[in-house]
Design an enzyme around this catalytic site. Structure first.
Site, PDB file in Angstrom:
ATOM      1  N   ALA A   1       0.634  -1.118   0.208  1.00 59.38           N
ATOM      2  CA  ALA A   1      -0.095  -0.081   0.025  1.00 59.38           C
ATOM      3  C   ALA A   1       0.620   1.154  -0.005  1.00 59.38           C
ATOM      4  O   ALA A   1       0.392   2.321   0.028  1.00 59.38           O
ATOM      5  CB  ALA A   1      -0.931   0.066   1.350  1.00 59.38           C
ATOM      6  N   SER A   2       2.237   1.072  -0.127  1.00 62.01           N
ATOM      7  CA  SER A   2       2.884   2.360  -0.037  1.00 62.01           C
ATOM      8  C   SER A   2       3.004   3.216  -1.633  1.00 62.01           C
ATOM      9  O   SER A   2       3.111   4.322  -1.276  1.00 62.01           O
ATOM     10  CB  SER A   2       4.372   1.900   0.241  1.00 62.01           C
ATOM     11  OG  SER A   2       4.790   0.843  -0.482  1.00 62.01           O
ATOM     12  N   ARG A   3       2.579   2.454  -2.727  1.00 63.84           N
ATOM     13  CA  ARG A   3       2.712   3.120  -3.878  1.00 63.84           C
ATOM     14  C   ARG A   3       1.479   2.536  -4.807  1.00 63.84           C
ATOM     15  O   ARG A   3       0.923   1.576  -4.625  1.00 63.84           O
ATOM     16  CB  ARG A   3       3.954   2.646  -4.638  1.00 63.84           C
ATOM     17  CG  ARG A   3       5.301   3.417  -3.884  1.00 63.84           C
ATOM     18  CD  ARG A   3       6.499   2.913  -4.528  1.00 63.84           C
ATOM     19  NE  ARG A   3       6.882   1.692  -4.644  1.00 63.84           N
ATOM     20  CZ  ARG A   3       7.117   0.673  -5.399  1.00 63.84           C
ATOM     21  NH1 ARG A   3       6.962   1.125  -6.719  1.00 63.84           N
ATOM     22  NH2 ARG A   3       7.448  -0.197  -5.199  1.00 63.84           N
TER      23      ARG A   3
ATOM     24  N   ASN B   1      -2.905  -6.955  -2.716  1.00 68.10           N
ATOM     25  CA  ASN B   1      -2.354  -6.435  -3.881  1.00 68.10           C
ATOM     26  C   ASN B   1      -0.994  -6.382  -4.356  1.00 68.10           C
ATOM     27  O   ASN B   1      -0.658  -6.138  -5.469  1.00 68.10           O
ATOM     28  CB  ASN B   1      -2.890  -4.823  -3.485  1.00 68.10           C
ATOM     29  CG  ASN B   1      -2.266  -3.808  -4.530  1.00 68.10           C
ATOM     30  OD1 ASN B   1      -2.617  -3.391  -5.663  1.00 68.10           O
ATOM     31  ND2 ASN B   1      -1.041  -3.056  -3.952  1.00 68.10           N
TER      32      ASN B   1
ATOM     33  N   SER C   1      -4.815  -9.608 -13.014  1.00 71.31           N
ATOM     34  CA  SER C   1      -4.506  -8.555 -14.094  1.00 71.31           C
ATOM     35  C   SER C   1      -5.206  -9.131 -15.567  1.00 71.31           C
ATOM     36  O   SER C   1      -5.450 -10.521 -15.637  1.00 71.31           O
ATOM     37  CB  SER C   1      -2.932  -8.451 -14.279  1.00 71.31           C
ATOM     38  OG  SER C   1      -2.627  -8.207 -15.561  1.00 71.31           O
TER      39      SER C   1
ATOM     40  N   TYR D   1       4.490 -13.709 -14.999  1.00 76.93           N
ATOM     41  CA  TYR D   1       3.548 -12.688 -14.458  1.00 76.93           C
ATOM     42  C   TYR D   1       2.024 -13.222 -14.930  1.00 76.93           C
ATOM     43  O   TYR D   1       1.110 -13.166 -14.174  1.00 76.93           O
ATOM     44  CB  TYR D   1       3.869 -11.340 -14.998  1.00 76.93           C
ATOM     45  CG  TYR D   1       3.009 -10.138 -14.449  1.00 76.93           C
ATOM     46  CD1 TYR D   1       3.044  -9.768 -13.001  1.00 76.93           C
ATOM     47  CD2 TYR D   1       2.098  -9.570 -15.017  1.00 76.93           C
ATOM     48  CE1 TYR D   1       2.192  -8.998 -12.524  1.00 76.93           C
ATOM     49  CE2 TYR D   1       1.139  -8.625 -14.670  1.00 76.93           C
ATOM     50  CZ  TYR D   1       1.187  -8.107 -13.131  1.00 76.93           C
ATOM     51  OH  TYR D   1       0.419  -7.194 -13.004  1.00 76.93           O
TER      52      TYR D   1
ATOM     53  N   ALA E   1       1.304 -16.044 -15.665  1.00 75.56           N
ATOM     54  CA  ALA E   1       1.063 -17.631 -14.945  1.00 75.56           C
ATOM     55  C   ALA E   1       0.619 -17.237 -13.661  1.00 75.56           C
ATOM     56  O   ALA E   1      -0.487 -17.620 -13.043  1.00 75.56           O
ATOM     57  CB  ALA E   1       2.148 -18.404 -14.948  1.00 75.56           C
TER      58      ALA E   1
ATOM     59  N   LYS F   1      -0.683 -14.220 -12.526  1.00 76.47           N
ATOM     60  CA  LYS F   1      -2.023 -13.705 -12.366  1.00 76.47           C
ATOM     61  C   LYS F   1      -3.237 -14.532 -12.560  1.00 76.47           C
ATOM     62  O   LYS F   1      -4.342 -14.244 -12.214  1.00 76.47           O
ATOM     63  CB  LYS F   1      -2.078 -12.365 -13.090  1.00 76.47           C
ATOM     64  CG  LYS F   1      -1.138 -11.246 -12.708  1.00 76.47           C
ATOM     65  CD  LYS F   1      -1.541 -10.833 -11.103  1.00 76.47           C
ATOM     66  CE  LYS F   1      -0.692  -9.703 -10.789  1.00 76.47           C
ATOM     67  NZ  LYS F   1      -1.191  -9.469  -9.405  1.00 76.47           N
TER      68      LYS F   1
HETATM   69  P1  NAP Z   1       3.777  -0.736  -7.923  1.00 74.35           P
HETATM   70  O1  NAP Z   1       3.461   0.509  -8.036  1.00 74.35           O
HETATM   71  O2  NAP Z   1       5.199  -1.287  -8.620  1.00 74.35           O
HETATM   72  O3  NAP Z   1       3.706  -1.054  -6.389  1.00 74.35           O
HETATM   73  C1  NAP Z   1       3.911  -2.308  -5.786  1.00 74.35           C
HETATM   74  C2  NAP Z   1       3.708  -2.553  -4.465  1.00 74.35           C
HETATM   75  O4  NAP Z   1       3.824  -3.597  -3.956  1.00 74.35           O
HETATM   76  C3  NAP Z   1       4.481  -1.499  -3.622  1.00 74.35           C
HETATM   77  O5  NAP Z   1       3.779  -0.823  -2.489  1.00 74.35           O
HETATM   78  C4  NAP Z   1       5.762  -2.548  -3.215  1.00 74.35           C
HETATM   79  O6  NAP Z   1       6.103  -2.125  -1.698  1.00 74.35           O
HETATM   80  C5  NAP Z   1       4.747  -3.788  -2.879  1.00 74.35           C
HETATM   81  N1  NAP Z   1       5.401  -4.937  -2.827  1.00 74.35           N
HETATM   82  C6  NAP Z   1       6.552  -5.536  -3.853  1.00 74.35           C
HETATM   83  N2  NAP Z   1       6.865  -6.376  -3.375  1.00 74.35           N
HETATM   84  C7  NAP Z   1       6.350  -6.573  -1.969  1.00 74.35           C
HETATM   85  C8  NAP Z   1       6.526  -7.824  -0.962  1.00 74.35           C
HETATM   86  N3  NAP Z   1       7.274  -8.878  -1.308  1.00 74.35           N
HETATM   87  N4  NAP Z   1       6.236  -7.783   0.191  1.00 74.35           N
HETATM   88  C9  NAP Z   1       5.105  -6.617   0.298  1.00 74.35           C
HETATM   89  N5  NAP Z   1       4.758  -5.654  -0.582  1.00 74.35           N
HETATM   90  C10 NAP Z   1       5.389  -5.694  -1.781  1.00 74.35           C
HETATM   91  O7  NAP Z   1       2.623  -1.777  -8.574  1.00 74.35           O
HETATM   92  P2  NAP Z   1       1.023  -1.348  -8.978  1.00 74.35           P
HETATM   93  O8  NAP Z   1       1.236  -1.069 -10.471  1.00 74.35           O
HETATM   94  O9  NAP Z   1       0.565  -0.523  -8.098  1.00 74.35           O
HETATM   95  O10 NAP Z   1       0.569  -2.726  -8.765  1.00 74.35           O
HETATM   96  C11 NAP Z   1      -0.277  -3.059  -7.987  1.00 74.35           C
HETATM   97  C12 NAP Z   1      -1.106  -4.568  -8.094  1.00 74.35           C
HETATM   98  O11 NAP Z   1      -1.861  -4.397  -9.327  1.00 74.35           O
HETATM   99  C13 NAP Z   1       0.150  -5.773  -8.459  1.00 74.35           C
HETATM  100  O12 NAP Z   1      -0.474  -6.805  -7.838  1.00 74.35           O
HETATM  101  C14 NAP Z   1      -0.021  -5.773  -9.802  1.00 74.35           C
HETATM  102  O13 NAP Z   1       0.323  -6.810 -10.530  1.00 74.35           O
HETATM  103  C15 NAP Z   1      -1.288  -5.380 -10.320  1.00 74.35           C
HETATM  104  N6  NAP Z   1      -1.803  -4.866 -11.505  1.00 74.35           N
HETATM  105  C16 NAP Z   1      -1.057  -3.725 -11.763  1.00 74.35           C
HETATM  106  C17 NAP Z   1      -1.267  -3.239 -13.260  1.00 74.35           C
HETATM  107  C18 NAP Z   1      -0.616  -1.897 -13.783  1.00 74.35           C
HETATM  108  O14 NAP Z   1      -0.809  -1.491 -14.973  1.00 74.35           O
HETATM  109  N7  NAP Z   1      -0.114  -1.190 -12.880  1.00 74.35           N
HETATM  110  C19 NAP Z   1      -2.189  -3.929 -14.144  1.00 74.35           C
HETATM  111  C20 NAP Z   1      -2.860  -5.011 -13.520  1.00 74.35           C
HETATM  112  C21 NAP Z   1      -2.326  -5.687 -12.383  1.00 74.35           C
HETATM  113  P3  NAP Z   1       7.468  -1.210  -1.574  1.00 74.35           P
HETATM  114  O15 NAP Z   1       7.055   0.304  -2.120  1.00 74.35           O
HETATM  115  O16 NAP Z   1       7.836  -1.211  -0.263  1.00 74.35           O
HETATM  116  O17 NAP Z   1       8.427  -1.890  -2.499  1.00 74.35           O
END
Ligand code: NAP
Length: 250
Positions: free
Chosen positions: A15-17, A92, A144, A157, A159, A161
């Site tokens: 939830a940080s980003r 998430n 996803s 990825y 696989a 999702k």
């Molecule tokens: P993001 O901006 O890269 O942020 C990823 C988040 O996951 C960060 O808060 C990170 O924490 C945390 N994280 C990563 N590895 C972790 C671990 N081992 N334990 C705990 N936290 C962890 O990603 P996003 O785009 O927001 O994606 C969020 C979700 O939506 C993901 O599941 C992604 O696959 C899915 N998604 C994204 C998209 C897209 O287009 N962006 C599309 C479809 C699905 P830190 O900040 O501490 O590293």
């Protein structure tokens, strides 16, 4: 409607980003006390919690790698101590390590499966313990569009999702009798750090495939999660909401 989640405790992993941040803010805006999980971005996590508190909500940050069993256990114990048992779990946190299959290294496969799948397994298994006692719970998994369509360069990825969808359906079946609803959200292409590094030509190609002709915003995904976390969706379990501007029509 703003206190729809009042009295509930929500854990949002990652939830940080990005999308997780937007989900944490939206759940808090609807009254939930939010556990903001992160793995390395402490200052960003703190910023999310402070923003929630500034707006009159309740939030704490919890550091844990969701793929590490002991850290997940410690995180849940700490949340239970400070906020109470988790009523709403949003799985998430996720990572990508893209490469064409022929060139994909074993550790690129392992790390993506580890965080996206094992992390969801560990957090879900731990969360249902309290939810079963309360005979209530909401679990929302972030999948996803590529789990449905596949995507060149994302063998690992896609696989993971697609696996999240199988987990969603299985958990829905196993826990329905205990009042626990398990659903998924499958975003398309959303503007976050995860997609920021993609080359412009890849982004243009994606855009051509999106009938609504715009990329998703983290808030678009958060709105769907609020619905799934709320009593408005109480008759829904094992389902997936597709939020992708029409790029994948079933
Ligand atoms: P993001 O901006 O890269 O942020 C990823 C988040 O996951 C960060 O808060 C990170 O924490 C945390 N994280 C990563 N590895 C972790 C671990 N081992 N334990 C705990 N936290 C962890 O990603 P996003 O785009 O927001 O994606 C969020 C979700 O939506 C993901 O599941 C992604 O696959 C899915 N998604 C994204 C998209 C897209 O287009 N962006 C599309 C479809 C699905 P830190 O900040 O501490 O590293």
């Amino acid at each position: 409607m703003k206190d729809m989640l009042k009295g509930k405790v929500a854990l949002v992993t990652g939830a940080s980003r990005g999308i997780g941040r937007a989900i944490a803010l939206a759940l808090a805006e609807n009254g939930a006390a939010v556990a903001v999980n992160y793995s390395s971005s402490e200052s960003s996590a703190l910023e999310v919690a402070e923003l929630i508190r500034k707006n009159g909500g309740k939030a704490e940050i919890f550091k844990a790698g969701i793929n590490i069993e002991t850290e997940v256990e410690e995180m849940f114990s700490a949340i239970e101590k400070s906020l109470g048992p988790v009523d709403i779990l949003v799985n998430n946190a996720g990572i990508t390590k893209d490469n064409l299959l022929m060139r994909m290294k074993t550790d690129e496969w392992d790390s993506v499966i580890d965080v996206n799948l094992k992390g969801t397994f560990l957090c879900t298994r731990r969360a249902v313990r309290g939810m079963m006692k309360n005979r209530y719970g909401k679990i929302i998994n972030i999948s996803s569009v590529v789990g449905f369509t596949g995507n060149a360069g994302q063998f690992n990825y896609s696989a993971a999702k697609a696996g999240v969808i199988g987990m969603t359906k299985t958990a829905a079946l196993e826990f329905a009798s205990r009042g626990i609803r398990v659903n998924a959200v499958a975003p398309g292409f959303v503007e976050t750090d995860m997609t920021a590094s993609l080359p412009d030509d890849v982004k243009t190609t994606y855009m051509e495939k999106i009938p609504l002709k715009s990329l998703g915003r983290p808030e678009d995904i958060a709105n769907a999660v609020v619905y799934l976390a709320s009593p408005l969706s109480d008759y829904m379990t094992g389902q997936t909401l597709h939020l992708n501007g029409g790029m994948y029509l079933q």
